[in-house]
Design a protein around this motif. Structure first.
Motif, mmCIF file in Angstrom:
data_model
loop_
_atom_site.group_PDB
_atom_site.id
_atom_site.type_symbol
_atom_site.label_atom_id
_atom_site.label_comp_id
_atom_site.label_asym_id
_atom_site.label_seq_id
_atom_site.Cartn_x
_atom_site.Cartn_y
_atom_site.Cartn_z
ATOM 1 N N THR A 43 0.849 -1.190 0.000
ATOM 2 C CA THR A 43 0.000 0.000 0.000
ATOM 3 C C THR A 43 0.882 1.236 0.000
ATOM 4 O OG1 THR A 43 -1.863 1.086 1.064
ATOM 5 C CG2 THR A 43 -0.216 0.131 2.524
ATOM 6 N N MET A 44 0.336 2.300 -0.520
ATOM 7 C CA MET A 44 1.018 3.592 -0.498
ATOM 8 C C MET A 44 0.095 4.586 0.166
ATOM 9 S SD MET A 44 2.725 3.725 -4.281
ATOM 10 C CE MET A 44 3.019 5.460 -4.143
ATOM 11 N N GLY A 45 0.666 5.479 0.938
ATOM 12 C CA GLY A 45 -0.128 6.489 1.607
ATOM 13 C C GLY A 45 0.741 7.361 2.481
ATOM 14 N N ILE A 46 0.099 8.082 3.349
ATOM 15 C CA ILE A 46 0.777 9.004 4.251
ATOM 16 C C ILE A 46 0.641 8.476 5.675
ATOM 17 C CG2 ILE A 46 0.773 11.363 5.173
ATOM 18 C CD1 ILE A 46 -0.383 12.230 2.467
ATOM 19 N N VAL A 47 1.758 8.418 6.393
ATOM 20 C CA VAL A 47 1.719 8.018 7.800
ATOM 21 C C VAL A 47 1.132 9.178 8.585
ATOM 22 C CG1 VAL A 47 3.090 7.338 9.797
ATOM 23 C CG2 VAL A 47 3.691 6.473 7.537
ATOM 24 N N VAL A 48 0.003 8.926 9.251
ATOM 25 C CA VAL A 48 -0.691 10.002 9.956
ATOM 26 C C VAL A 48 -0.497 9.936 11.473
ATOM 27 C CG1 VAL A 48 -2.386 10.399 8.149
ATOM 28 C CG2 VAL A 48 -2.867 8.720 9.912
ATOM 29 N N SER A 49 -0.047 8.801 11.982
ATOM 30 C CA SER A 49 0.264 8.704 13.412
ATOM 31 C C SER A 49 1.256 7.569 13.614
ATOM 32 C CB SER A 49 -0.993 8.454 14.250
ATOM 33 O OG SER A 49 -1.494 7.170 14.006
ATOM 34 N N ARG A 50 2.013 7.654 14.709
ATOM 35 C CA ARG A 50 2.957 6.584 15.018
ATOM 36 C C ARG A 50 3.142 6.475 16.525
ATOM 37 N NH1 ARG A 50 7.742 8.367 16.778
ATOM 38 N NH2 ARG A 50 8.386 10.451 16.210
ATOM 39 N N ASN A 51 3.500 5.277 16.956
ATOM 40 C CA ASN A 51 3.766 4.991 18.357
ATOM 41 C C ASN A 51 4.978 4.063 18.387
ATOM 42 O OD1 ASN A 51 3.696 4.567 21.084
ATOM 43 N ND2 ASN A 51 1.919 3.215 21.039
ATOM 44 N N PHE A 52 6.099 4.527 18.926
ATOM 45 C CA PHE A 52 7.342 3.772 18.936
ATOM 46 C C PHE A 52 7.601 3.183 20.316
ATOM 47 C CE2 PHE A 52 12.070 3.846 19.420
ATOM 48 C CZ PHE A 52 12.323 2.761 18.597
ATOM 49 N N LYS A 53 7.741 1.868 20.388
ATOM 50 C CA LYS A 53 8.121 1.173 21.618
ATOM 51 C C LYS A 53 9.516 0.604 21.393
ATOM 52 C CE LYS A 53 4.063 1.347 23.695
ATOM 53 N NZ LYS A 53 3.770 1.924 24.956
ATOM 54 N N PRO A 54 10.561 1.196 21.984
ATOM 55 C CA PRO A 54 11.938 0.749 21.734
ATOM 56 C C PRO A 54 12.110 -0.751 21.953
ATOM 57 C CG PRO A 54 11.931 2.760 23.028
ATOM 58 C CD PRO A 54 10.511 2.304 22.938
#
Length: 76
Positions: A43-54
C-alpha cells in the motif's frame, strides 16, 4: 482463470477491504478477496500517526486516501 496469471497483479484495494479480511482457517497466510486468494499486499499512503516502543515495535496508521490502515512493524 489460472492462479499463476494473478502474480504481481494490481487491483483496487480500499482501506475497508484490508480491515475486513479474515484468514482461511487451514491456511493462515491466505486471505479470500472477491473470489481470489490474497497472499501479500503493498500500500502507499501518508503516515498520519505513530507509536514507537523501543526494542519492541513501531505502530503506525497509513492513510491511502480511502481510509486509515493500522500497521505494526516488529523490531525485535
Amino acid at each position: 482463470m489460472d492462479v499463476l496469471q494473478l502474480v504481481n497483479t494490481h487491483i483496487n484495494f480500499l482501506a475497508f477491504d484490508s480491515l475486513t479480511l479474515k484468514p482461511i482457517p487451514h491456511e493462515s497466510t491466505n486471505f479470500p478477496h472477491r473470489g481470489r486468494h490474497l497472499l501479500r499486499a503493498e500500500t502507499m499512503g501518508i503516515v498520519v500517526s505513530r507509536n514507537f516502543k523501543p526494542n519492541r515495535f513501531i505502530e503506525f496508521d497509513i492513510d491511502n486516501g480511502t481510509g486509515c490502515m493500522p500497521c505494526i512493524l516488529w523490531t525485535n
